[in-house]
Design an enzyme around this catalytic site. Structure first.
Site, PDB file in Angstrom:
ATOM      1  CB  ALA A  73      -0.936  -0.196   1.419  1.00 24.31           C
ATOM      2  NE  ARG A  74       1.151   6.126  -3.639  1.00 25.90           N
ATOM      3  CZ  ARG A  74       2.081   6.538  -4.587  1.00 25.90           C
ATOM      4  NH1 ARG A  74       1.944   5.856  -5.597  1.00 25.90           N
ATOM      5  NH2 ARG A  74       2.779   7.793  -4.200  1.00 25.90           N
ATOM      6  CE1 TYR A 139      -2.374   4.247   4.426  1.00 26.14           C
ATOM      7  CE2 TYR A 139      -2.064   5.791   6.592  1.00 26.14           C
ATOM      8  CZ  TYR A 139      -1.933   4.335   6.013  1.00 26.14           C
ATOM      9  OH  TYR A 139      -1.389   3.349   6.590  1.00 26.14           O
ATOM     10  CE  LYS A 143      -3.702   0.933   4.166  1.00 21.82           C
ATOM     11  NZ  LYS A 143      -3.111  -0.408   4.297  1.00 21.82           N
TER      12      LYS A 143
HETATM   13  N1  UFG Z   1       6.536  14.875  12.431  1.00 18.52           N
HETATM   14  C1  UFG Z   1       7.437  16.100  12.669  1.00 18.52           C
HETATM   15  N2  UFG Z   1       8.251  16.577  12.116  1.00 18.52           N
HETATM   16  C2  UFG Z   1       8.869  15.304  11.010  1.00 18.52           C
HETATM   17  C3  UFG Z   1       8.217  14.321  10.899  1.00 18.52           C
HETATM   18  C4  UFG Z   1       6.881  14.072  11.534  1.00 18.52           C
HETATM   19  O1  UFG Z   1       7.027  17.246  13.415  1.00 18.52           O
HETATM   20  O2  UFG Z   1      10.036  15.767  10.430  1.00 18.52           O
HETATM   21  C5  UFG Z   1       5.098  14.922  13.314  1.00 18.52           C
HETATM   22  C6  UFG Z   1       4.063  14.794  12.382  1.00 18.52           C
HETATM   23  O3  UFG Z   1       3.550  16.079  12.092  1.00 18.52           O
HETATM   24  C7  UFG Z   1       3.175  13.869  13.460  1.00 18.52           C
HETATM   25  C8  UFG Z   1       4.034  13.000  14.054  1.00 18.52           C
HETATM   26  O4  UFG Z   1       5.321  13.801  13.934  1.00 18.52           O
HETATM   27  O5  UFG Z   1       2.359  14.837  14.147  1.00 18.52           O
HETATM   28  C9  UFG Z   1       4.284  11.537  13.707  1.00 18.52           C
HETATM   29  O6  UFG Z   1       4.446  11.721  12.223  1.00 18.52           O
HETATM   30  P1  UFG Z   1       4.773  10.664  11.432  1.00 18.52           P
HETATM   31  O7  UFG Z   1       5.100  11.101  10.033  1.00 18.52           O
HETATM   32  O8  UFG Z   1       6.060   9.764  11.963  1.00 18.52           O
HETATM   33  O9  UFG Z   1       3.525   9.568  11.329  1.00 18.52           O
HETATM   34  P2  UFG Z   1       2.242   9.858  11.214  1.00 18.52           P
HETATM   35  O10 UFG Z   1       1.266   9.827  12.583  1.00 18.52           O
HETATM   36  O11 UFG Z   1       1.987  10.881  10.242  1.00 18.52           O
HETATM   37  O12 UFG Z   1       1.692   8.464  10.426  1.00 18.52           O
HETATM   38  C10 UFG Z   1       1.783   7.304  11.072  1.00 18.52           C
HETATM   39  C11 UFG Z   1       1.842   6.460   9.649  1.00 18.52           C
HETATM   40  C12 UFG Z   1       0.353   6.196   9.186  1.00 18.52           C
HETATM   41  C13 UFG Z   1      -0.529   5.817  10.396  1.00 18.52           C
HETATM   42  C14 UFG Z   1      -0.454   6.590  11.486  1.00 18.52           C
HETATM   43  C15 UFG Z   1      -1.497   6.308  12.577  1.00 18.52           C
HETATM   44  O13 UFG Z   1       2.821   6.728   8.793  1.00 18.52           O
HETATM   45  O14 UFG Z   1       0.413   5.218   8.151  1.00 18.52           O
HETATM   46  O15 UFG Z   1       1.178   6.867  11.964  1.00 18.52           O
HETATM   47  O16 UFG Z   1      -1.208   6.899  13.817  1.00 18.52           O
HETATM   48  F1  UFG Z   1      -1.852   5.858   9.921  1.00 18.52           F
END
Ligand code: UFG
Length: 329
Positions: A73-74, A139, A143
């Site tokens: 998946a993406r 996304y 799902k």
């Molecule tokens: N964040 C930052 N700086 C960065 C990267 C991320 O501040 O450089 C923050 C994001 O804004 C977010 C938190 O860190 O608030 C976590 O971000 P991630 O990108 O690590 O993860 P996400 O919460 O966006 O998403 C992950 C998975 C998804 C899933 C989700 C469920 O990638 O597939 O968790 O909680 F759906």
């Protein structure tokens, strides 16, 4: 059991594939290697390179699989807001093709990689499976739509299925961890700063409605997550589609995650506040009580310091491997 793992060269899929092999299952991996790594595939697994939508019928034909674990998946929240078309095709349309092929070839047992992003911005935390689903990004919407499709296939055609809604997966298992060409996830990016590959970490917004103004997430260790997949596969029942949240039950803000990474690595890790990222909810914390009660799932690596330490051990190895590769070139 004879198991097909789609997306088994990716981070979550490959760790599950390793654990399946360790537990004595016969594993075939189908992956197009757009984001996965061939080196993450266990040696004992059969590897097929290709897109699920193009080759699934050929892969299933005559192979007599007992179960499919579907990870391909993406999965990037921010990207899905920019490119929803790609998410609907690669996630939703591809999974319908998979469901139809499984039905035609008599493969009835499915474990589906779903996400906390199906809930959107929750009204209360921790999130239980009966709470409203209202995704804030494409996304999560793809799902959630797949979950609806699976429920109706289970009801009408007797599919035996479980969807596992992951919260924020992190950590590493042995030689397998987060190793993407383009990294967007918080913990691996922060560890790249500690390794000296980046100057600083950007904090996407510090004006969220959370205790320190930065978003709060529930981090789950990749190895605990893998256990839940095996339990789900082994207990799936024809005609039933179960949905379980998988998290550790504790919320950590972006700033708290950076602090834990500072403690584990001993590096100051400079951070700078940047604008919010589109599609992000403020707070996601799981209740995994249902998985513990009904699947007998018992996560044992729930402490964030353990999760970050395992990720750090993996990242340091990766860093020195990349360094020696550069030096010999
Ligand atoms: N964040 C930052 N700086 C960065 C990267 C991320 O501040 O450089 C923050 C994001 O804004 C977010 C938190 O860190 O608030 C976590 O971000 P991630 O990108 O690590 O993860 P996400 O919460 O966006 O998403 C992950 C998975 C998804 C899933 C989700 C469920 O990638 O597939 O968790 O909680 F759906």
């Amino acid at each position: 059991m004879k198991v097909l793992v789609t997306g088994g060269a990716g981070y979550v899929g490959s760790v599950c594939a390793h654990v399946l092999v360790e537990e004595g299952h016969e594993v075939t991996i189908l992956d197009n290697l757009t984001t996965g790594n061939r080196s993450a595939v266990p040696e004992a697994a059969t590897f097929v390179e290709g897109d699920v939508k193009d080759v699934i019928a050929d892969v299933l034909a005559g192979a007599d699989f007992d179960a499919v674990l579907h990870f391909a998946a993406r999965s990037l929240v921010g990207e899905s807001v920019e490119k929803p078309d790609e998410y609907w095709h690669d996630n939703f349309v591809t999974t319908l093709t998979l469901l139809d092929a499984m039905r035609s070839h008599g493969v009835n047992n499915l474990v589906f990689s779903s996400t906390a992003a199906t809930y959107g911005e929750p009204e209360v935390v921790p999130i239980t499976e009966d709470m409203p689903t209202s995704p804030t990004n494409a996304y999560g919407a793809t799902k959630l739509s797949i979950d609806y499709a699976i429920t109706s296939y289970a009801k009408a055609f007797g599919l035996a299925a479980t969807s596992l809604r992951y919260f924020n997966v992190a950590g590493a298992y042995g030689a397998v961890g987060e190793n993407r060409e383009v990294e967007t996830h918080l913990i691996p990016l922060v560890l790249q700063v500690a390794l000296g590959h980046r100057d600083k970490i950007m904090i996407f917004g510090d004006d969220w409605p959370t205790p320190d103004g930065t978003p709060v997430r529930d981090y789950i260790h990749i190895r605990d997550l893998a256990d839940a997949h095996l339990l789900a596969m082994e207990t799936n029942q024809s005609g039933s589609h179960r949905i379980f949240n998988l998290g550790s039950g504790d919320g950590y803000s972006v700033r708290q995650v950076i602090d834990v990474c500072r403690t584990v690595t001993g590096h100051p890790i400079p951070a700078e506040v940047a604008p919010r990222r589109a599609g992000d909810p403020a707070t996601l914390i799981a209740s995994s009580e249902k998985a513990q009660r009904e699947l007998g799932w018992a996560p044992s690596r729930t402490d964030l310091e353990t999760i970050v330490s395992d990720a750090w051990a993996f990242t340091k190895n990766l860093g020195s491997a990349a360094h020696s590769a550069r030096r010999v070139r």
